[in-house]
Design a protein around this motif. Structure first.
Motif, short mmCIF file in Angstrom:
data_model
loop_
_atom_site.label_atom_id
_atom_site.label_comp_id
_atom_site.label_asym_id
_atom_site.label_seq_id
_atom_site.Cartn_x
_atom_site.Cartn_y
_atom_site.Cartn_z
N PRO A 195 0.81 -1.25 0.12
CA PRO A 195 -0.04 0.06 0.01
C PRO A 195 0.93 1.22 -0.06
O PRO A 195 0.56 2.06 -0.63
CB PRO A 195 -0.71 0.04 1.53
N LYS A 196 1.96 1.39 0.76
CA LYS A 196 2.74 2.58 0.70
C LYS A 196 3.51 2.87 -0.51
O LYS A 196 3.57 3.90 -0.92
CB LYS A 196 3.91 2.06 2.00
N ARG A 197 3.78 1.66 -1.18
CA ARG A 197 4.75 2.03 -2.44
C ARG A 197 3.52 2.27 -3.52
O ARG A 197 3.87 3.14 -4.26
CB ARG A 197 5.23 0.57 -2.68
N ALA A 198 2.34 1.78 -3.51
CA ALA A 198 1.37 2.22 -4.40
C ALA A 198 1.07 3.49 -4.33
O ALA A 198 1.05 4.30 -5.31
CB ALA A 198 0.14 1.17 -4.28
N LYS A 199 0.88 4.03 -3.14
CA LYS A 199 0.70 5.45 -2.82
C LYS A 199 1.88 6.22 -3.39
O LYS A 199 1.40 7.48 -3.88
CB LYS A 199 0.43 5.65 -1.24
N GLU A 200 3.00 5.95 -3.16
CA GLU A 200 4.03 6.81 -3.41
C GLU A 200 4.13 6.92 -5.16
O GLU A 200 4.41 7.63 -5.91
CB GLU A 200 5.42 5.92 -3.18
N LEU A 201 3.70 5.81 -5.69
CA LEU A 201 3.50 6.04 -7.18
C LEU A 201 2.18 6.67 -7.81
O LEU A 201 1.86 6.74 -8.97
CB LEU A 201 3.62 4.44 -7.77
N GLY A 202 1.37 7.02 -6.81
CA GLY A 202 0.21 7.43 -7.23
C GLY A 202 -0.91 6.52 -7.46
O GLY A 202 -2.10 7.32 -8.17
N MET A 203 -0.99 5.51 -7.13
CA MET A 203 -2.15 4.51 -7.36
C MET A 203 -3.03 4.64 -6.36
O MET A 203 -2.62 4.56 -5.07
CB MET A 203 -1.43 3.12 -7.51
#
Length: 49
Positions: A26-34
């Motif tokens: 979830p954190k990585r997806a958010k960092e990528l704007g997903m």
């Protein structure tokens, strides 16, 4: 810009080809704007808690 969502992600629970840790996704997806991802594990290896 159009939104992008990965619809085929294997986590650490996919036997042989999963690498991503579920807790980090979830954190990585958010960092990528997903706004979302689809976890599509197979050959699952997990432990009961």
């Amino acid at each position: 810009m159009n939104k992008f969502v990965h619809l085929h992600v294997h986590s650490e629970f996919s036997l042989l080809d999963g690498m991503c840790r579920i807790k980090d996704l979830p954190k990585r997806a958010k960092e990528l704007g997903m706004d979302a991802i689809a976890i599509t594990d197979h050959g699952v290896m997990f432990r009961k808690r």
